[in-house]
Design an enzyme around this catalytic site. Structure first.
Site, PDB file in Angstrom:
ATOM      1  N   ASN A 150      -7.421  -9.352   0.194  1.00 22.31           N
ATOM      2  CA  ASN A 150      -6.032  -9.615  -0.206  1.00 22.31           C
ATOM      3  C   ASN A 150      -5.373 -10.492   0.859  1.00 22.31           C
ATOM      4  OD1 ASN A 150      -6.122  -6.600   0.659  1.00 22.31           O
ATOM      5  ND2 ASN A 150      -3.942  -6.935   0.752  1.00 22.31           N
ATOM      6  N   ASP A 151      -4.263 -10.111   1.412  1.00 25.80           N
ATOM      7  CA  ASP A 151      -3.438 -11.033   2.206  1.00 25.80           C
ATOM      8  C   ASP A 151      -4.186 -11.856   3.261  1.00 25.80           C
ATOM      9  OD1 ASP A 151      -1.905  -9.108   0.984  1.00 25.80           O
ATOM     10  OD2 ASP A 151      -0.956  -8.400   2.812  1.00 25.80           O
ATOM     11  N   GLU A 320       7.331  -7.093   1.975  1.00 23.76           N
ATOM     12  CA  GLU A 320       6.085  -7.081   2.729  1.00 23.76           C
ATOM     13  C   GLU A 320       5.877  -8.463   3.358  1.00 23.76           C
ATOM     14  OE1 GLU A 320       3.327  -3.981   0.254  1.00 23.76           O
ATOM     15  OE2 GLU A 320       3.297  -6.005  -0.515  1.00 23.76           O
TER      16      GLU A 320
HETATM   17  C1  FRU Z   1       0.577  -6.807   0.837  1.00 23.94           C
HETATM   18  C2  FRU Z   1       0.119  -5.526   1.498  1.00 23.94           C
HETATM   19  C3  FRU Z   1       0.681  -5.435   2.907  1.00 23.94           C
HETATM   20  C4  FRU Z   1      -0.282  -4.521   3.583  1.00 23.94           C
HETATM   21  C5  FRU Z   1      -1.590  -4.942   2.957  1.00 23.94           C
HETATM   22  C6  FRU Z   1      -2.588  -3.836   2.823  1.00 23.94           C
HETATM   23  O1  FRU Z   1      -0.259  -7.269  -0.156  1.00 23.94           O
HETATM   24  O2  FRU Z   1       0.513  -4.428   0.727  1.00 23.94           O
HETATM   25  O3  FRU Z   1       2.018  -4.988   2.964  1.00 23.94           O
HETATM   26  O4  FRU Z   1      -0.302  -4.674   4.967  1.00 23.94           O
HETATM   27  O5  FRU Z   1      -1.279  -5.458   1.677  1.00 23.94           O
HETATM   28  O6  FRU Z   1      -3.831  -4.316   2.425  1.00 23.94           O
END
Ligand code: FRU
Length: 606
Positions: A150-151, A320
């Site tokens: 993800n991120d 976030e």
């Molecule tokens: C955003 C998020 C962040 C967190 C991460 C966890 O997509 O929810 O806030 O740190 O993903 O994987």
């Protein structure tokens, strides 16, 4: 098939399985023989002597998550959540055993039935096959070699390398076990995969964060250390530091972690920037539905300065992944501060999205300059598609560039998109700046110029008029689903400028600019595979701030479409899963006619 390749791999270790109490069963079904000891209550142990490099674990995504403890010499060395195959094998994931050569490694599995087929299908191997065999794997967008992403995290430029860290599950293609994966690139397009940079520990999983180059050794870790900030996600969320003295190849966690704590449960994603006027480091943290600002002289001791958020922008979910950048305003000598606030859920088309605020920052407090006067619905979205989230920028980028990258998915269905060995990719890198329209300041996203280096030979069309419809067949001779389109429209009197990108299977993406509403839209309802989630079929729309003319710059990469309108004045990113590439385009007009004055296609490849 990957699985067959695994089967052929030569393993040299012995894995023992012990079954039910003292009954010993040696399972000869695989090479080498191995044994499991079932302990009752869905718990089992496996012992591996003199391991191969990897233990390969068969995964079934529909299986329940099991919890595995890895024990060496009676000490827990790692634990992870894995969906061990119960009825079928979807793919394998590797557990790296290379740190324990010559040692005996014990795995304690919890929550897996003794009857699960996976017990007989574990493999030991010195190799793990990462060759890509997936229809929807992008070519020029970054995606992990295997497992979940993800991120984007910790993006920092140093000594000619762009570092990209990312939220990563190396043990499955669904969200779990957050590590920081790592890759480097010299040009933001060609990426070299490196081993995991930061792994979970007793303080928790490693959630999102950022990194800086500490040029003056303010933290005392060493001159030019890369210092990374991340959220330790344990039973509470706290902020931690790790540093690297070898250009990100290895990280040491700071012994004083965590460095910032709070009693707010959603408290995460530290972004650290250098604020030259105050001579301080600034950390921005997402705290519930606001952003908190902290300052520090040494990257370790942080003082809270202010918070921002109440009554500002969208609050449909938690805030976030913040970022704070100073951007030049086009056509002026002015610069303004932009606070990037990713939000989930609560995006304009459901689920996740990136909103931003333009204003000022004095080292302590961010002031939003135009909270109530925006022309279009508050707030402003950096991208008007469904699949553009967790956007953050590179620290220390050369030539004062502000380069952003986003995760190209949406929490509504990210775990269900139809890929297997890997899940998710990033957007193309984009350079950010500001422009003004009717007294308001907006973000401009333009695809980074490095993308031009992957263009093949352009195919140009002479200008043509669209009065009702005009079809172009065979966009590219051998269309691999990776191309770029540049189009300019000059309008005569049409009310709608539209086109469908489609394939021979009747799958299409319909794009249209409605000049009466000043809105550009993309409809992916019939784009291919759409029914893996009820949230996936969608029409997304962007306000257009530039009158009658329209210029589009479109990037297609197997399963994604990114549209940049009017030199980046709006951007729209949407995933699509066609069964074959869209290789045809049909233009249509409503209420009058228009001219396509420029039309160019580039095949793209690395
Ligand atoms: C955003 C998020 C962040 C967190 C991460 C966890 O997509 O929810 O806030 O740190 O993903 O994987």
């Amino acid at each position: 098939m990957i699985i067959n390749t695994f089967r052929k791999q030569l393993a040299r270790a012995t894995l023992s399985i012990f079954c039910m109490g003292t009954v010993f069963i040696s399972c000869m079904a695989t090479n080498p023989p191995y044994t499991v000891k079932h302990l009752g209550d869905n718990q089992s142990i496996i012992r591996i002597e003199d391991a191969a490099k990897y233990l390969l674990i068969p995964i079934e995504e529909k299986a329940e998550e099991s919890w595995i403890k890895m024990v060496v010499n009676n000490q827990e060395v790692q634990s992870m959540h894995i969906r061990l195959a119960v009825n079928q094998i979807d793919y394998y994931v590797p557990v790296d055993l290379s740190a324990f050569t010559g040692k005996s490694v014990l795995f304690h599995f919890h929550n897996i039935a003794d009857s699960a087929m996976g017990w007989k299908e574990l493999k030991l191997s010195d190799t793990f096959d990462t060759a890509n065999r997936e229809h929807y794997r992008p070519v020029y967008h970054f995606s992990p070699q295997w497992g979940w992403m993800n991120d984007p995290n910790g993006m920092v430029y140093k000594d000619g390398e762009y570092h990209l860290f990312y939220q990563h599950n190396p043990y499955g293609s669904m969200w779990a076990n957050m590590h920081w994966g790592h890759a480097v690139s010299k040009d933001l397009v060609r990426w070299e995969h490196l081993p995991v940079a930061i792994a979970p520990d007793a303080l928790g999983a490693i959630f999102s964060g950022s990194a800086v180059v500490d040029k003056d050794n303010t933290a005392g870790f060493g001159k030019d250390a890369i210092v990374a900030f991340y959220t330790s996600a344990g039973s509470r969320q706290t902020q931690s530091i790790a540093y690297s003295l070898d250009n990100g190849r290895t990280f040491t966690k700071y012994e004083g972690n965590p460095v910032v704590t709070s009693d707010i449960p959603d408290f995460r994603d530290p972004k650290v920037i250098r604020h030259e006027p105050s001579g301080k480091w600034i950390m921005i943290l997402a705290a519930g539905q606001e952003m908190q600002f902290y300052s520090s002289s040494d990257l370790k001791d942080w003082k809270m300065e202010s918070s921002f958020g109440e009554g500002q922008g969208a609050h449909g979910g938690v805030w976030e992944c913040p970022d704070l950048i100073e951007l030049p305003v086009e056509g002026t000598n002015e610069k303004k501060w932009v606070l990037i606030c990713n939000l989930n859920p609560g995006g304009p088309f459901g689920g996740s999205a990136t909103q931003y605020f333009v204003g000022s920052f004095d080292g302590k407090r961010f002031v939003n300059e135009s909270p109530t006067t925006r022309r279009e619905p508050l707030p402003q979205w950096m991208d008007w598609g469904k699949d553009h989230y967790a956007t953050v920028t590179w620290s220390n980028a050369p030539d004062n560039r502000n380069i952003a990258i986003a995760w190209m998915s949406n929490w509504q269905y990210a775990n269900q998109v139809p890929t297997q060995q890997f899940r998710s990719s990033n957007s193309v890198p984009r350079d950010l700046s500001l422009y003004t329209f009717e007294g308001e300041t907006y973000i401009k996203n333009t695809p980074s110029k490095e993308l031009e280096s992957i263009r093949g030979k352009a195919i140009n069309q002479a200008s043509f008029k669209v009065d009702r419809t005009h079809n172009l067949d065979d966009l590219l001779k051998d269309n691999k689903g990776t191309y770029e389109l540049e189009m300019s429209f000059s309008n005569q009197d049409a009310e709608v400028i539209g086109f469908q990108l489609f394939n021979n299977k009747g799958e299409e993406v319909n794009c249209y600019y409605n000049l009466t509403e000043n809105k550009f839209s993309m409809d992916r309802n019939k784009s291919g595979l759409v029914d893996f989630s009820p949230e996936f079929p969608a029409v997304t729309s962007a306000p257009v701030t530039s009158g009658k003319e329209l210029k589009l710059h479109i990037f297609v990469d197997k399963a994604s479409i990114e549209i940049f309108g009017n030199d980046g004045r709006f951007a729209m990113t949407n995933l699509v899963f066609p069964s074959e590439p869209y290789n045809r385009i049909s233009f249509y007009s409503k209420g009058g006619s228009y001219t396509v004055s420029e039309f160019r296609v580039f095949p793209l490849g690395i």
